[in-house]
Every structure is written in structure tokens, then in C-alpha cells.
Design an enzyme around this catalytic site. Sequence first.
Site, PDB file in Angstrom:
ATOM      1  N   ASP A  92       0.803  -1.223   0.000  1.00 37.70           N
ATOM      2  CA  ASP A  92       0.000   0.000   0.000  1.00 37.70           C
ATOM      3  C   ASP A  92       0.836   1.274   0.000  1.00 37.70           C
ATOM      4  O   ASP A  92       0.294   2.379   0.076  1.00 37.70           O
ATOM      5  CB  ASP A  92      -0.920   0.027   1.230  1.00 37.70           C
ATOM      6  CG  ASP A  92      -2.148  -0.850   1.046  1.00 37.70           C
ATOM      7  OD1 ASP A  92      -2.432  -1.242  -0.099  1.00 37.70           O
ATOM      8  OD2 ASP A  92      -2.821  -1.136   2.046  1.00 37.70           O
ATOM      9  N   ARG A 162      -9.762   6.076  10.648  1.00 34.18           N
ATOM     10  CA  ARG A 162      -8.314   5.921  10.673  1.00 34.18           C
ATOM     11  C   ARG A 162      -7.674   6.906  11.669  1.00 34.18           C
ATOM     12  O   ARG A 162      -7.291   6.517  12.758  1.00 34.18           O
ATOM     13  CB  ARG A 162      -7.729   6.115   9.269  1.00 34.18           C
ATOM     14  CG  ARG A 162      -8.188   5.058   8.265  1.00 34.18           C
ATOM     15  CD  ARG A 162      -7.669   3.658   8.604  1.00 34.18           C
ATOM     16  NE  ARG A 162      -8.045   2.662   7.607  1.00 34.18           N
ATOM     17  CZ  ARG A 162      -7.373   2.410   6.500  1.00 34.18           C
ATOM     18  NH1 ARG A 162      -6.271   3.093   6.224  1.00 34.18           N
ATOM     19  NH2 ARG A 162      -7.784   1.481   5.668  1.00 34.18           N
ATOM     20  N   HIS A 191     -11.159   7.653   4.661  1.00 36.95           N
ATOM     21  CA  HIS A 191     -10.257   8.801   4.762  1.00 36.95           C
ATOM     22  C   HIS A 191     -10.990  10.042   4.258  1.00 36.95           C
ATOM     23  O   HIS A 191     -11.838   9.959   3.361  1.00 36.95           O
ATOM     24  CB  HIS A 191      -9.008   8.608   3.894  1.00 36.95           C
ATOM     25  CG  HIS A 191      -7.920   7.821   4.525  1.00 36.95           C
ATOM     26  ND1 HIS A 191      -7.066   7.021   3.794  1.00 36.95           N
ATOM     27  CD2 HIS A 191      -7.504   7.710   5.811  1.00 36.95           C
ATOM     28  CE1 HIS A 191      -6.180   6.448   4.592  1.00 36.95           C
ATOM     29  NE2 HIS A 191      -6.435   6.847   5.827  1.00 36.95           N
ATOM     30  N   CYS A 285      -4.894   9.775  -3.280  1.00 37.67           N
ATOM     31  CA  CYS A 285      -4.210   8.774  -2.458  1.00 37.67           C
ATOM     32  C   CYS A 285      -2.790   8.530  -2.941  1.00 37.67           C
ATOM     33  O   CYS A 285      -1.893   8.269  -2.142  1.00 37.67           O
ATOM     34  CB  CYS A 285      -4.987   7.460  -2.452  1.00 37.67           C
ATOM     35  SG  CYS A 285      -6.546   7.519  -1.541  1.00 37.67           S
TER      36      CYS A 285
END
Length: 292
Positions: A92, A162, A191, A285
Amino acid sequence: MTDYYVADPAPRTRPQAWQDAAAKRSATAQTRRYAMTPPTYFAVEYAINPWMDTSAPVDVAVACAQWDSLRETYLRLGHRVDVVEPVSGLPDMVYAANGGFVAGDVAIVARFRHEQRAAEAAAYAEWMTSMGYRPVTTRYVNEGQGDLLLVGEMVLAGYGFRTDRRAHAEISAALRMPVVSLELVDPRFYHLDTALAVLDDHTIAFYPPAFSAAAQDQLHALFPDAIVVGSADAYVLGLNVVSDGLHVVLPSAATGFAAQLRAVGFKPVGVDLSELLKGGGSVKCCTLEVFE
């Protein structure tokens, strides 16, 4: 030290200066600096968000090609892109935005909630150090620009899935600027950068159902002219964008949002990151902005 932390709902009206700025807004591009990590080791080996399906195959070659296209898009628009070396065993790490928050002389390194991503923090801290920063750590979980979005002279900060809300005060103190806490309530939008896009210093777009009622009130109060995006675009991570103030790089599938952007003077630039969407991320992201 002055306490810059802002957690309570904002007043129903914005400061006059912000209202005047919004009234006079004209979209203008500014040269930006980004950091990106190639998806050399990208895989979906575990499921830590609703987008991840370990039974679905991942084509790393396609992911790399799509990532290259995003990087080339930034370069074509005149921006600088620093490449962070990927680390084997960290699939990730391609989602560079989560690695931290860099603004001015402050580099806050992420503290990840899930064990599978924890080692990414050290990798991004090493990169920050190589760039001349001294990485700052937080006591509580923070997942970088995944949940921390700079707009003007404040930071919008997500929590609920998160980033720990208690980290917001730490981040406010480190950056010496106000942080506005926004609760996320839909796990698909885990997020902040999956549900809210910063378009320029006083313009945002967001998907209201991803937020608590109190957070929606805060956003409407701070940004009465915000673009409200519909489900069709939100569910392709259409709000996971990067804007230079004029050009808005967004997932090509978010056609409705692209039309909304054109209507108010922005120039949408669609890119296909469908392979990287399998890990729960898209344009933003994959992009850590360095605010110089």
C-alpha cells in the site's frame, strides 16, 4: 504555545474576508510539488477497507502504467514530482498521501492504524529526512494527507475510521494553524480525501452522506458555495482529486463531477486509476503534496 486547535462546529457565517475572496474567485493554476511512490509491489493481500477484495486479481503492470500516466499528467501540467522509492512487502506504499503531511518547515510522519501499513511510516520518514526535514511524530494515529487536507490557512481533518481525533491537537500545534475536525461515518469513505476535495484556497467539493450531521453543518458554514457531489461520482472515488487551483486531476469515471467543475471555471483532467482503486485509492491517495 498558542492553542490553534478548533474542534467545535464553526459559526454559521464565514469571516467577511473569506466571503469577499469567494465572490472574486477566478481559477488560477499554481505550480505544485508532489511526491509519489510507484506501485512496484502493489497487491491486495489483506482487506483493511471495503474496497479491498483479496479474491480479485491485481495486474501490477497495469497499475504501474496507470501510475506512470498520472505522474506524466502532473509533469505535463508543469508540476514537480519527487519519486519515493517503494519498499518490498509494503503493497500500500503507493498511496503516498497517507505517508505524512509536509508544509513549510514541518514534516509530520504518519502513524498508521493498521499493522500491515505500520512500516510505511519509517520509509516516508527516511524520505523526509533525505529532503532535509526532521520528521515529527504524533502520539496518536494520523494517516497523513489521507485525513489532513490544507485549505487556505487551515487544515480540515477527518476522523472516525483511521486518524485519531486526539491527533488533531498535536497536528495543530506542530503546524501552528487551526485544524477543523470532521467526523466520517461511512466506512467506504474511510479517509477524508475520499469524500472531500480541496479545489483552491477557499473552494471545496464534498459528498455529504460520508459525514456526520455536525460535520456537514461545519462544512456548509465554512464553505457555503461548496460543490455537492452525488453518489455516482463518490462511489468511483471521484472526490479523490488533486487540484492546482485550475486543473483538477480526477478519476475519469467521475463524469458528473467533471461537468460540475467545468461549470464553475475549473478544468477537469481525467485519468484512469481503476487498478489502484482495487486497494481503495485513486488520484489523491497516490499523491503527497509538499506545501513549500
